[in-house]
Design a protein around this motif. Structure first.
Motif: not given
Length: 341
Positions: A73, A97, A76
């Protein structure tokens, strides 16, 4: 600097006649907590989540899959085409992820095993994963030094300073949620958002290397002290590779990589990549075991005809392509003897 898309609403509570500001609404992160600003920042920009009871649990040990989510995250990272073929086939909330991290070849242990993902992540793994994305492929010592040089992290055992870098940093120690968020906050403060050329090149994937192979390469990049593996019972299950540089030019080489997983007494999954300098190809599928040392695959997971024979040798895998042209460039093939890694 990334565009900031979230707005933080601070909750002001009256506690024992005084005001107490809670970071991002987390009941257990008060304004005087060392990670207060970091937690508030991370929640505002959607990098972290709390728990259903309104807590953040800053002192709780962070697992590798939780760290994987934070890192993906923060940078990104883009979602790749395809998904990892895991040894533990059960879907897991962290699959998204790990797929993204594998696309960039980030050093992690849990790509193929949900059980490894749920284990506490070590400081050495954190150092190598961050450095891979921020600076490029580095060994454990260089990764630690990168974090120290940029004040992203500090040592934990001052008695080893200038004597033993790994012991000084505490490579085998677990990491708390607050500590990881503090590292990311420090990275944000120096605008350390650019992805390294090494990681970008792996993601661009000019050689058409499969996602599983890129994940395995990332795992192999981890220092041996940091690697955690779950051995399969099958003698087939392993990673196999062949590399031969036959000239000085950048494209004058041959390479084969194969990963065998989910092996049973009757079959196994195989992910294979071939590259002969200018031409490349990859294939995934399921092979049927025909004897104690031989197996055959008839079609790829894409549904294309792909006939390959496999023979298990002593610490090696012999691959014979019979017909698998639909899965690769015509200038190459999958045949070869690959050494068990």
């Amino acid at each position: 600097m990334k565009q900031l898309v979230s707005i933080l609403l601070l909750t002001v509570l009256v506690v024992a006649g005084s005001y107490k500001v809670e970071a991002a609404g987390f009941k257990d992160v008060s304004k005087d907590h060392f990670a207060y600003e970091a937690v508030m920042w991370a929640e505002e920009y959607g990098i972290i989540d709390g728990y259903a009871n309104g807590t953040f649990k800053p002192n709780a040990t962070i697992t590798e899959q939780q760290f994987a989510k934070l890192l993906a995250n923060f940078y990104e990272l883009e979602t790749p085409y395809g998904k990892l073929k895991k040894q533990t086939t059960t879907a897991n909330w962290s699959d998204e992820y790990y797929n993204r991290l594998a696309s960039y070849g980030v050093p992690f242990n849990g790509y193929f095993d949900n059980n490894l993902r749920a284990k506490a992540v070590k400081r050495g793994v954190v150092a190598q994963a961050i450095t891979h994305l921020a600076e490029g492929k580095r060994g454990l010592n260089d990764s630690i030094q990168f974090l120290l040089d940029y004040f992203i992290s500090t040592g934990q055992n001052p008695q080893y300073e200038d004597r033993d870098l790994q012991k000084f940093f505490g490579v085998s120690n677990n990491v708390t949620r607050a500590q990881v968020v503090t590292m990311l906050h420090r990275m944000d403060s120096i605008n350390l958002y650019s992805i390294s050329n090494d990681a970008e090149e792996i993601h661009e994937n000019a050689n058409n290397i499969s996602l599983n192979t890129r994940a395995q390469n990332g795992l192999n990049q981890l220092d041996k002290k940091m690697q955690q593996t779950t051995a399969e019972k099958s003698a087939w299950a392993a990673t196999y590779s062949f590399y031969y540089k036959w000239g000085k030019g950048a494209t004058e080489y041959n390479r084969r990589d194969a990963i065998i997983s989910n092996a049973t007494s009757k079959s196994f999954d195989i992910s294979m990549t071939t590259n002969d300098g200018l031409e490349a190809g990859s294939v995934e599928g399921t092979a049927t075991i025909t004897s104690s040392t031989k197996a055959v695959m008839y079609k790829s997971s894409n549904g294309n005809r792909c006939v390959m024979e496999f023979e298990r040798l002593n610490n090696a895998l012999k691959v014979t392509e019979v017909d698998c042209g639909a899965e690769r460039s015509q200038g190459t093939n999958f045949s070869g003897t690959l050494k068990r890694q």
